[in-house]
Design a protein around this motif. Structure first.
Motif, PDB file in Angstrom:
ATOM      1  N   ARG A   6      46.656  34.208  27.975  1.00 60.89           N
ATOM      2  CA  ARG A   6      45.445  35.025  28.109  1.00 60.89           C
ATOM      3  C   ARG A   6      44.271  34.040  28.141  1.00 60.89           C
ATOM      4  O   ARG A   6      44.055  33.269  27.203  1.00 60.89           O
ATOM      5  CB  ARG A   6      45.306  35.996  26.933  1.00 60.89           C
ATOM      6  CG  ARG A   6      43.968  36.708  26.816  1.00 60.89           C
ATOM      7  CD  ARG A   6      43.655  37.644  27.983  1.00 60.89           C
ATOM      8  NE  ARG A   6      44.649  38.666  28.197  1.00 60.89           N
ATOM      9  CZ  ARG A   6      44.626  39.875  27.605  1.00 60.89           C
ATOM     10  NH1 ARG A   6      43.650  40.182  26.755  1.00 60.89           N
ATOM     11  NH2 ARG A   6      45.576  40.764  27.879  1.00 60.89           N
ATOM     12  N   ILE A  16      36.004  39.588  30.225  1.00 62.90           N
ATOM     13  CA  ILE A  16      36.418  38.917  31.466  1.00 62.90           C
ATOM     14  C   ILE A  16      37.609  38.043  31.122  1.00 62.90           C
ATOM     15  O   ILE A  16      37.478  37.060  30.389  1.00 62.90           O
ATOM     16  CB  ILE A  16      35.284  38.056  32.047  1.00 62.90           C
ATOM     17  CG1 ILE A  16      34.076  38.931  32.381  1.00 62.90           C
ATOM     18  CG2 ILE A  16      35.759  37.294  33.288  1.00 62.90           C
ATOM     19  CD1 ILE A  16      32.827  38.134  32.739  1.00 62.90           C
ATOM     20  N   TRP A  17      38.798  38.419  31.599  1.00 67.35           N
ATOM     21  CA  TRP A  17      39.991  37.657  31.253  1.00 67.35           C
ATOM     22  C   TRP A  17      41.016  37.718  32.371  1.00 67.35           C
ATOM     23  O   TRP A  17      40.959  38.583  33.249  1.00 67.35           O
ATOM     24  CB  TRP A  17      40.593  38.133  29.939  1.00 67.35           C
ATOM     25  CG  TRP A  17      40.871  39.607  29.830  1.00 67.35           C
ATOM     26  CD1 TRP A  17      40.063  40.565  29.267  1.00 67.35           C
ATOM     27  CD2 TRP A  17      42.035  40.296  30.317  1.00 67.35           C
ATOM     28  NE1 TRP A  17      40.651  41.794  29.358  1.00 67.35           N
ATOM     29  CE2 TRP A  17      41.874  41.667  29.994  1.00 67.35           C
ATOM     30  CE3 TRP A  17      43.196  39.906  30.967  1.00 67.35           C
ATOM     31  CZ2 TRP A  17      42.820  42.635  30.325  1.00 67.35           C
ATOM     32  CZ3 TRP A  17      44.158  40.856  31.297  1.00 67.35           C
ATOM     33  CH2 TRP A  17      43.959  42.207  30.973  1.00 67.35           C
ATOM     34  N   ARG A  18      41.947  36.767  32.304  1.00 70.11           N
ATOM     35  CA  ARG A  18      43.069  36.690  33.218  1.00 70.11           C
ATOM     36  C   ARG A  18      44.339  36.389  32.412  1.00 70.11           C
ATOM     37  O   ARG A  18      44.312  35.539  31.525  1.00 70.11           O
ATOM     38  CB  ARG A  18      42.897  35.560  34.247  1.00 70.11           C
ATOM     39  CG  ARG A  18      41.496  35.451  34.875  1.00 70.11           C
ATOM     40  CD  ARG A  18      41.229  36.528  35.870  1.00 70.11           C
ATOM     41  NE  ARG A  18      39.969  36.369  36.567  1.00 70.11           N
ATOM     42  CZ  ARG A  18      38.956  37.221  36.484  1.00 70.11           C
ATOM     43  NH1 ARG A  18      39.037  38.267  35.656  1.00 70.11           N
ATOM     44  NH2 ARG A  18      37.874  37.054  37.202  1.00 70.11           N
ATOM     45  N   ALA A 160      47.708  40.070  35.187  1.00 70.09           N
ATOM     46  CA  ALA A 160      46.735  41.075  34.739  1.00 70.09           C
ATOM     47  C   ALA A 160      45.361  40.410  34.705  1.00 70.09           C
ATOM     48  O   ALA A 160      45.247  39.191  34.557  1.00 70.09           O
ATOM     49  CB  ALA A 160      47.094  41.623  33.360  1.00 70.09           C
ATOM     50  N   ALA A 161      44.323  41.221  34.849  1.00 70.97           N
ATOM     51  CA  ALA A 161      42.959  40.674  34.869  1.00 70.97           C
ATOM     52  C   ALA A 161      41.959  41.792  34.632  1.00 70.97           C
ATOM     53  O   ALA A 161      42.260  42.976  34.837  1.00 70.97           O
ATOM     54  CB  ALA A 161      42.671  39.993  36.199  1.00 70.97           C
ATOM     55  N   GLU A 162      40.782  41.392  34.183  1.00 73.96           N
ATOM     56  CA  GLU A 162      39.710  42.365  33.992  1.00 73.96           C
ATOM     57  C   GLU A 162      38.373  41.737  34.349  1.00 73.96           C
ATOM     58  O   GLU A 162      38.027  40.663  33.846  1.00 73.96           O
ATOM     59  CB  GLU A 162      39.675  42.876  32.556  1.00 73.96           C
ATOM     60  CG  GLU A 162      38.657  43.998  32.351  1.00 73.96           C
ATOM     61  CD  GLU A 162      38.760  44.659  30.989  1.00 73.96           C
ATOM     62  OE1 GLU A 162      38.022  45.639  30.751  1.00 73.96           O
ATOM     63  OE2 GLU A 162      39.564  44.198  30.165  1.00 73.96           O
ATOM     64  N   ASN A 163      37.670  42.387  35.249  1.00 74.79           N
ATOM     65  CA  ASN A 163      36.290  42.085  35.625  1.00 74.79           C
ATOM     66  C   ASN A 163      36.113  40.753  36.363  1.00 74.79           C
ATOM     67  O   ASN A 163      36.951  39.865  36.307  1.00 74.79           O
ATOM     68  CB  ASN A 163      35.367  42.154  34.402  1.00 74.79           C
ATOM     69  CG  ASN A 163      35.237  43.582  33.898  1.00 74.79           C
ATOM     70  OD1 ASN A 163      35.216  44.532  34.684  1.00 74.79           O
ATOM     71  ND2 ASN A 163      35.170  43.755  32.588  1.00 74.79           N
ATOM     72  N   LYS A 183      31.294  44.097  36.152  1.00 72.80           N
ATOM     73  CA  LYS A 183      32.281  45.120  35.837  1.00 72.80           C
ATOM     74  C   LYS A 183      32.951  45.626  37.118  1.00 72.80           C
ATOM     75  O   LYS A 183      32.269  45.990  38.079  1.00 72.80           O
ATOM     76  CB  LYS A 183      31.616  46.284  35.101  1.00 72.80           C
ATOM     77  CG  LYS A 183      31.057  45.906  33.735  1.00 72.80           C
ATOM     78  CD  LYS A 183      30.368  47.077  33.066  1.00 72.80           C
ATOM     79  CE  LYS A 183      29.780  46.688  31.714  1.00 72.80           C
ATOM     80  NZ  LYS A 183      29.063  47.827  31.073  1.00 72.80           N
ATOM     81  N   THR A 185      36.277  48.087  38.789  1.00 71.50           N
ATOM     82  CA  THR A 185      37.189  49.191  38.501  1.00 71.50           C
ATOM     83  C   THR A 185      38.552  48.984  39.155  1.00 71.50           C
ATOM     84  O   THR A 185      39.549  49.509  38.668  1.00 71.50           O
ATOM     85  CB  THR A 185      36.603  50.521  38.999  1.00 71.50           C
ATOM     86  OG1 THR A 185      36.336  50.425  40.406  1.00 71.50           O
ATOM     87  CG2 THR A 185      35.312  50.841  38.251  1.00 71.50           C
ATOM     88  N   THR A 187      41.339  46.967  39.391  1.00 71.73           N
ATOM     89  CA  THR A 187      42.045  45.851  38.772  1.00 71.73           C
ATOM     90  C   THR A 187      43.092  45.253  39.708  1.00 71.73           C
ATOM     91  O   THR A 187      43.245  44.031  39.788  1.00 71.73           O
ATOM     92  CB  THR A 187      42.720  46.312  37.474  1.00 71.73           C
ATOM     93  OG1 THR A 187      41.717  46.786  36.575  1.00 71.73           O
ATOM     94  CG2 THR A 187      43.470  45.169  36.822  1.00 71.73           C
ATOM     95  N   ASP A 225      35.162  46.211  46.042  1.00 72.03           N
ATOM     96  CA  ASP A 225      35.842  46.958  44.988  1.00 72.03           C
ATOM     97  C   ASP A 225      36.656  48.129  45.515  1.00 72.03           C
ATOM     98  O   ASP A 225      37.731  48.431  45.022  1.00 72.03           O
ATOM     99  CB  ASP A 225      34.807  47.454  43.980  1.00 72.03           C
ATOM    100  CG  ASP A 225      35.457  47.845  42.659  1.00 72.03           C
ATOM    101  OD1 ASP A 225      34.788  48.555  41.899  1.00 72.03           O
ATOM    102  OD2 ASP A 225      36.599  47.457  42.402  1.00 72.03           O
TER     103      ASP A 225
END
Length: 239
Positions: A6, A16-18, A160-163, A183, A185, A187, A225
């Motif tokens: 992570r 904000i992560w991968r 997996a990832a976010e933002n 941000k 939506t 993913t 997006d």
């Protein structure tokens, strides 16, 4: 062995992560390239890793860093950084300690001699990655899983990832002011874009003029997006 990390940007005000899977025998030099690709940064600025937990034990940070440009210039015969990148580049550990005040036995030019498996041996082993932009971006790294490699999978891969990523060319105040723009939506589209970037590591074609803005666009531009997925493997996604 495959490590799943992570990798999360710290203190931006938006998560904000991968989650990135990599071979455990990758060097920190390669890991730097993977992080840069995962967050769509250029690698233009200096960086360093600080190992804060290894073998299940919290540590005073062990520093693994790229050789500063001024140090390299001082200790190459031609004082030309371009020479540093040829096959005969001088490694930090070949320098005389008496002539190198900042020498550390854990450091080597471009992190080439240090592998992930040397320090990451237990789940939750951790490090901090510091990217010395104007904002000084700090990234938390935590080992989440150790799994067997899959024959049908190429590594590294984002699972997996976010933002979106903060722009490395902005200062911290600007990043925080614009954090809501990071941000996302979609993913799955973000993961697809990251994996495209990871697949291009070592391939200079990604830097052709036609694609020169590819990385910076998907770091901060959310116009894609709602775009339909592009199944093409050998070209950047359309926006």
């Amino acid at each position: 062995m495959i490590y799943e990390f992570r990798i999360a940007v710290r203190d931006i005000g938006v998560p904000i992560w991968r989650d990135i899977q990599v071979n455990s025998d990758e060097t920190f030099y390669d890991f730097n390239s993977i992080i840069q690709a995962a967050f769509s940064w250029s690698g233009f600025f200096e960086h360093r890793f600080e190992i804060t937990r290894s073998g299940g034990t919290d540590l005073l940070p062990i520093i693994i860093e790229e050789t500063p440009l001024d140090i390299v210039e001082d200790y190459t015969d031609e004082s030309d950084f371009g020479e540093y990148y040829d096959e005969n580049r001088e490694e930090v550990n070949e320098l005389e300690e008496t002539d190198y005040d900042n020498y550390d036995e854990n450091d080597s030019a471009e992190n080439e001699d240090q592998t992930l498996q040397k320090y990451f041996t237990d789940i939750d082993d951790a490090a901090t990655y510091i990217y010395f932009t104007d904002a000084v971006i700090e990234v938390d790294i935590q080992l989440k899983e150790m799994v067997a490699p899959r024959e049908d999978c190429s590594y590294p891969i984002c699972v997996a990832a976010e933002n979106a990523s903060p722009d490395e060319m902005e200062d911290r105040t600007t990043i925080l002011q614009n954090r809501d723009k990071l941000k996302l939506t979609d993913t799955q589209d973000l993961i697809r874009l990251i994996n495209f970037a990871l697949s291009q590591l070592g391939d200079s074609d990604i830097f052709d003029t036609e694609y020169e803005d590819f990385g910076s666009e998907y770091a901060i531009d959310t116009s894609w997006d709602d775009a339909l997925p592009d199944d093409t493997e050998d070209s950047p996604p359309e926006y």
